[in-house]
Design an enzyme around this catalytic site. Structure first.
Site, PDB file in Angstrom:
ATOM      1  N   GLY A  10       5.376   3.126  -0.135  1.00 54.67           N
ATOM      2  CA  GLY A  10       5.938   3.882  -1.250  1.00 54.67           C
ATOM      3  C   GLY A  10       4.931   3.934  -2.386  1.00 54.67           C
ATOM      4  N   SER A  63       0.852  -1.191   0.000  1.00 55.66           N
ATOM      5  CA  SER A  63       0.000   0.000   0.000  1.00 55.66           C
ATOM      6  C   SER A  63       0.882   1.233   0.000  1.00 55.66           C
ATOM      7  CB  SER A  63      -0.898  -0.003   1.231  1.00 55.66           C
ATOM      8  OG  SER A  63      -0.101   0.303   2.366  1.00 55.66           O
ATOM      9  N   LYS A  64       0.245   2.388  -0.045  1.00 55.44           N
ATOM     10  CA  LYS A  64       0.978   3.659  -0.117  1.00 55.44           C
ATOM     11  C   LYS A  64       1.986   3.830   1.019  1.00 55.44           C
ATOM     12  CE  LYS A  64      -2.055   6.582  -2.801  1.00 55.44           C
ATOM     13  NZ  LYS A  64      -3.345   7.215  -2.626  1.00 55.44           N
ATOM     14  N   ARG A  65       1.703   3.196   2.148  1.00 54.89           N
ATOM     15  CA  ARG A  65       2.641   3.286   3.263  1.00 54.89           C
ATOM     16  C   ARG A  65       4.035   2.810   2.866  1.00 54.89           C
ATOM     17  NH1 ARG A  65       2.048  -0.314   6.982  1.00 54.89           N
ATOM     18  NH2 ARG A  65       0.499  -1.513   5.818  1.00 54.89           N
TER      19      ARG A  65
END
Ligand code: GLU
Length: 471
Positions: free
Chosen positions: A242, A238-240
């Protein structure tokens, strides 16, 4: 033998995610490997969440990856008549029925089931009532009351589902819109899809979908459910972790061939081979070698692979690809023959096109900005003599041939008593502003006499300025 027909059916509720791209890639590669067909379908029945911007973003990402489709794009929102026809057919054949149970009634039913410790299931009130279509009626699928449904998954092996775990699920809402698991099957049937490779988040949907095939007396497709792509902490990517959007990787300067090479290796293997060209992948891809364990997305590995692909790409192609990145660095439409020469020096040492463009700026710049560290370490008093001597030597030579340049540097070595390294480092900083760059002679040959003389003279002046201001 029938042609393999695969599909990629993204929901246009955002950009193309790395995990989605891998699914698309597996389906596309398998279709290409078998000389089959690859179908693109946009699953946009969730009108509240679907957007045209997402559709465009998905097309853009697939095009960048070089994943071209043979049929479609089909849009579910334009196929409602087809779904209605199949709903009517299932009702007529007794595989589905109209249900008018109110939401209050369903709530009571659910509560009662939960109380007994069971799942909140529909109790079948309308199953055998033979109700006709009315405004408030939903259509429910008549699920078998016993037995099992066995998913023969080419990746996960056999998975057995108890049919009594499934209730009579809704296939059409009271407002006439068909539901997700139903339309997927109708699309796959009418598009002749016979091979479905998708994320294992869809495993739980599969028994419902299989029952619809059975009711329609259509042979099942081959299913393969692939594990999710994970981040470094082994949770779903997920965006966490990158960037997760495919086009973000394009913008970071990755090559599409490197990116697909990396993506495919996140869930498929061929011995211990890591580097694959696109053609290689098409030739070697098979369902048997899709892995059962989840791949962990690792930017460092992707960077290393990208560097290898950059080295293997023809200079002319790289030069074309580099131009938009040069523009981002403020370098406008440079002449391509010149860019090619620049690329030749940087390709062996660049991990991304963006890095290459940044490292190329000095070739085009009018003035060189010295990196602080480089300035401090190399443009100091000690460098004044060799740099001044070099200007004098270079001024005397007309043609900057390799031979002439070597002579000039040798003369400076003799006169200053310094080794080549001691001369080359300040020259490098004078020419590039940095401590690391391609070889000095290569650079000199590219930027040419005037700029070289100008830059070395400016470095001499800069050193003098510094020492004056220190006095
Ligand atoms: N539209 C679904 C998704 O975006 C895919 C459905 C499928 O592969 O069956 O996850």
């Amino acid at each position: 033998m029938v042609d393999i027909i695969t599909r990629f059916p993204p929901s246009p509720t955002g950009y193309l995610h790395v995990g989605g791209a891998r699914t698309a890639l597996f389906n596309w590669l398998y279709a290409r490997h078998t000389n089959g067909k690859f179908v693109l379908r946009i699953e946009d029945t969730d009108t509240a969440r679907s957007t045209q911007a997402s559709v465009d973003a998905i097309f853009e990402a697939l095009e960048w990856l070089g994943i071209e489709w043979d049929a479609g794009p089909y849009f579910q929102s334009q196929r409602l008549d087809i779904y209605q026809e199949y709903i009517d057919r299932l009702v007529a054949a007794g595989h589905a029925y109209y249900c008018t149970c109110s939401s209050e009634k369903l709530e009571v039913m659910r509560a009662a089931a939960m109380e007994k410790g069971g799942k909140p299931k529909y109790d079948g009130t309308c199953r055998d009532r033979g109700l006709a279509k009315t405004d408030n009626a939903v259509v429910r699928f008549k699920a078998p009351l016993g037995g099992t449904t066995v998913l023969k998954d080419v990746v996960k092996g056999n998975i057995v589902f108890q049919n009594d775990e499934l209730d009579d699920f809704i296939i059409c809402r009271s407002d006439g819109t068909p539901t997700y698991n139903f339309v997927v099957v109708i699309d796959d049937i009418t598009m002749n899809i016979n091979t479905i490779i998708r994320g294992d988040d869809h495993v739980m949907n599969t028994p419902k979908q299989m029952l619809i095939y059975k009711a329609l007396d259509v042979p099942l497709p081959t299913y393969g459910h692939v594990p999710m792509v994970l981040g470094s902490d082994r949770t779903r990517l997920s965006k966490r972790h990158g960037a997760t959007s495919v086009t973000a990787y394009r913008d970071m300067g990755f090559l599409p061939d490197a990116f697909i090479n990396y993506l495919v290796r996140l869930g498929w293997s061929f011995g211990d081979q890591e580097y694959f060209t696109r053609e290689d992948l098409i030739e070697k891809f098979s369902l048997e070698n899709i892995g059962r364990s989840a791949g962990v997305f690792d930017q460092e590995k992707l960077l290393a692979l990208n560097a290898e692909h950059i080295k293997a790409t023809p200079i002319k192609t790289l030069a074309q690809l580099l131009i938009p990145f040069l523009e981002q660095e403020g370098i406008q439409a440079p002449e391509s023959a010149f860019v090619e020469k620049v690329v030749e020096t940087l390709a062996p040492r660049s991990k991304t096109l963006k890095e290459m463009a940044r490292d190329a700026v000095f070739y085009f710049a009018d003035t060189i900005a010295y990196e602080e560290k480089a300035d401090k370490k190399f443009l100091k008093q000690k460098a004044l003599e060799p740099l001044t001597l070099l200007v004098a030597e270079l001024e005397q030579i007309e043609a900057f041939t390799e031979e002439n340049l070597e002579d000039a540097f040798r003369a400076v070595m003799e006169k200053s008593g310094l080794k080549l390294g001691k001369i080359a480092q300040p020259v490098r900083v004078a020419l590039t502003g940095r401590t690391a760059s391609p070889g000095i002679f290569e650079i000199i040959a590219i930027i040419g006499r005037d700029k070289v003389l100008d830059r070395v003279s400016k470095a001499v002046a800069h050193i003098k300025d510094k020492s004056e201001s220190m006095e």
